[in-house]
Design a protein around this motif. Structure first.
Motif, PDB file in Angstrom:
ATOM      1  N   ILE A 124       0.834  -1.211   0.000  1.00 29.92           N
ATOM      2  CA  ILE A 124       0.000   0.000   0.000  1.00 29.92           C
ATOM      3  C   ILE A 124       0.866   1.257   0.000  1.00 29.92           C
ATOM      4  CG2 ILE A 124      -1.647   1.345   1.374  1.00 29.92           C
ATOM      5  CD1 ILE A 124      -2.905  -1.324   2.228  1.00 29.92           C
ATOM      6  N   ASN A 125       1.911   1.260   0.818  1.00 24.18           N
ATOM      7  CA  ASN A 125       2.785   2.438   0.891  1.00 24.18           C
ATOM      8  C   ASN A 125       3.474   2.709  -0.438  1.00 24.18           C
ATOM      9  OD1 ASN A 125       2.064   2.662   3.570  1.00 24.18           O
ATOM     10  ND2 ASN A 125       3.949   1.755   4.356  1.00 24.18           N
ATOM     11  N   ALA A 126       3.866   1.634  -1.132  1.00 21.33           N
ATOM     12  CA  ALA A 126       4.516   1.811  -2.433  1.00 21.33           C
ATOM     13  C   ALA A 126       3.553   2.429  -3.439  1.00 21.33           C
ATOM     14  CB  ALA A 126       5.028   0.467  -2.939  1.00 21.33           C
ATOM     15  N   ALA A 127       2.316   1.957  -3.461  1.00 18.80           N
ATOM     16  CA  ALA A 127       1.334   2.484  -4.415  1.00 18.80           C
ATOM     17  C   ALA A 127       0.949   3.923  -4.092  1.00 18.80           C
ATOM     18  CB  ALA A 127       0.097   1.590  -4.422  1.00 18.80           C
ATOM     19  N   ALA A 128       0.921   4.261  -2.803  1.00 20.35           N
ATOM     20  CA  ALA A 128       0.527   5.617  -2.403  1.00 20.35           C
ATOM     21  C   ALA A 128       1.466   6.669  -2.972  1.00 20.35           C
ATOM     22  CB  ALA A 128       0.482   5.720  -0.878  1.00 20.35           C
ATOM     23  N   ARG A 129       2.712   6.307  -3.219  1.00 22.38           N
ATOM     24  CA  ARG A 129       3.683   7.253  -3.784  1.00 22.38           C
ATOM     25  C   ARG A 129       3.318   7.658  -5.206  1.00 22.38           C
ATOM     26  NH1 ARG A 129       8.878   3.999  -3.774  1.00 22.38           N
ATOM     27  NH2 ARG A 129       9.635   5.863  -4.879  1.00 22.38           N
ATOM     28  N   PHE A 130       2.586   6.791  -5.920  1.00 22.83           N
ATOM     29  CA  PHE A 130       2.235   7.068  -7.313  1.00 22.83           C
ATOM     30  C   PHE A 130       0.805   7.574  -7.462  1.00 22.83           C
ATOM     31  CE2 PHE A 130       5.502   3.760  -7.335  1.00 22.83           C
ATOM     32  CZ  PHE A 130       6.424   4.295  -8.208  1.00 22.83           C
ATOM     33  N   ALA A 131       0.028   7.560  -6.385  1.00 25.09           N
ATOM     34  CA  ALA A 131      -1.387   7.917  -6.465  1.00 25.09           C
ATOM     35  C   ALA A 131      -1.558   9.429  -6.635  1.00 25.09           C
ATOM     36  CB  ALA A 131      -2.119   7.444  -5.216  1.00 25.09           C
ATOM     37  N   ASP A 132      -2.584   9.808  -7.380  1.00 20.26           N
ATOM     38  CA  ASP A 132      -2.857  11.222  -7.648  1.00 20.26           C
ATOM     39  C   ASP A 132      -4.099  11.745  -6.924  1.00 20.26           C
ATOM     40  OD1 ASP A 132      -0.689  11.514  -9.447  1.00 20.26           O
ATOM     41  OD2 ASP A 132      -1.882  10.620 -11.054  1.00 20.26           O
ATOM     42  N   GLY A 133      -4.957  10.860  -6.447  1.00 18.88           N
ATOM     43  CA  GLY A 133      -6.222  11.287  -5.859  1.00 18.88           C
ATOM     44  C   GLY A 133      -6.048  12.007  -4.532  1.00 18.88           C
TER      45      GLY A 133
END
Length: 416
Positions: A124-133
């Motif tokens: 989850i932490n890795a994906a949060a770095r790329f999230a735009d929302g």
């Protein structure tokens, strides 16, 4: 029957009160009756249509079976997510294939692949770095959402004090086994009823791992989730300590699959119970009844755990020993009378819950209700006692395989 009623009538009132506390069922009677009488006091949240954008993160470890259905339910939302990110956390099944196929069809925006398993928090932490929302919705790979779920979750963030929110959860495989049927009843009581009342007094303690929403800027600024296990509870308590509100949205529904076997259920609950004890008391020091400068809602969420969970669980063997000494050969008859009383309370709870939350019940659900007092008050209570004891004596959560072994070694070193 007459002897049973007479035994109850002659019993000490304090003993009867402690008996119903020990076996848990009446806890939810208070929640349900309060909601029925004061339901008009529930918060009315505004529309999220013009508010925040939502990024969805799905961490998946061997989650190929449910991933397609979960993605499909996200694409049917009235408030469409701006992106869906799937993280294949070192799966050994077809998770990566399913995720890449969804990305090729335009159903998923990004697929992140970990060559080896790093754990749910790291995914989850890795994906949060790329999230735009503006908001992050995290969901298990087998979670399916009703069409208005994201919109209703996002609506509560119109209040700038809200740092996280979770939705109502139902079991979608309730007919697979007796255990899933009992979990379906349990979720209706503990999540739908229990958390609805706690939300009214701002005393929600834990955002559900199956589906929760966070403010992305706060999430990133705080370094994301702890490595785990119990990362959902830890982050929820962290937000509370920072002064943010934690919300439960009872009309935002999602469904997830429950363990179908007794062993699978015990493994799941052992992890939950050990983590709750470790995080609440070792990490956040919540054992004391009152903390200086603490807000009333924080006191209420701690007391809810201590009075209705910890004390009855640890007192169970001493209670049974006292009953045996007090009633002698009539001990079994007294416990049967208590069960008969709890059964009627359970049927009342179930009937009221189905009316309040508009859930249907069939013969299978009615059958599960008849043994629910044993399941909730004895089976799970004994399992919880073992879990608490193992955590207190052996710090068993350090050996939980929910966190990959190499990650555990990096954290605990020679202590595991």
């Amino acid at each position: 029957m007459f002897e049973t009623v007479q035994l109850l009538a002659e019993a000490n009132l304090l003993l009867l009160a402690f008996s119903v506390l020990i076996f848990d069922i009446p806890r939810y009677t208070l929640s349900l009756v309060s909601l029925a009488l004061f339901g008009v006091m529930r918060r009315k949240d505004g529309s999220a249509a013009s508010y925040a954008s939502v990024s969805v993160i799905i961490p998946a470890f061997n989650g190929a079976d449910g991933l397609d259905r979960s993605i499909a339910s996200l694409r049917r939302q009235t408030l469409r997510p701006v992106e869906i990110i799937v993280v294949d956390d070192g799966s050994t099944d077809e998770t990566r294939v399913v995720a890449e196929r969804a990305r090729a069809r335009g159903l998923v925006n990004m697929v992140i692949c970990h060559g080896t398993r790093c754990g749910r928090s790291a995914a989850i932490n890795a994906a949060a770095r790329f999230a735009d929302g503006d908001l992050l919705l995290t969901a298990d790979s087998d979670t399916m959402f009703e069409p208005t779920a994201i919109a209703r979750l996002a609506a509560v963030f119109s209040d700038p004090r809200v740092g996280g929110a979770s939705c109502n959860i139902a079991i979608n495989n309730e007919r697979d086994s007796l255990w899933t049927g009992l979990q379906s009843v349990e979720y209706l009581m503990s999540i739908s009823a229990g958390r609805s009342l706690l939300d009214v007094v701002d005393a929600i303690a834990c955002l559900s791992g199956a589906c929760s929403m966070y403010r992305r800027d706060v999430f990133v600024r705080q370094g994301g989730l702890d490595v785990g296990p119990g990362e959902d509870l830890e982050y929820s308590l962290r937000l509370r300590r920072l002064g943010y509100l934690i919300r439960f949205v009872p009309d935002a529904w999602a469904e997830t699959a429950g363990p179908t076997s007794a062993i699978g259920l015990l493994r799941q609950r052992a992890r939950w119970d050990r983590d709750a004890l470790r995080i609440r008391f070792m990490t956040y020091g919540e054992l004391s009844l009152f903390h200086r400068h603490e807000r009333l809602p924080d006191t209420l969420q701690r007391l809810d755990f201590i009075i209705f969970d910890l004390v009855p669980t640890l007192a169970l063997p001493f209670y049974l020993a006292y009953i045996l000494l007090s009633f002698g050969p009539n001990a079994a008859l007294f416990l049967s009378a208590i069960y008969f009383l709890l059964l009627w309370i359970s049927v009342f709870n179930m009937s009221l819950a189905f009316v309040l939350f508009n859930r249907s019940v069939g013969l299978f659900g009615l059958g599960a209700t008849l043994i629910f007092p044993f399941y909730q008050g004895v089976y799970l209570k004994c399992a919880r006692f073992v879990s608490y004891s193992s955590e207190i004596i052996f710090a068993a959560s350090r050996h939980d395989d929910f966190v990959p072994p190499r990650v555990r070694r990096a954290i605990f070193g020679d202590r595991i």
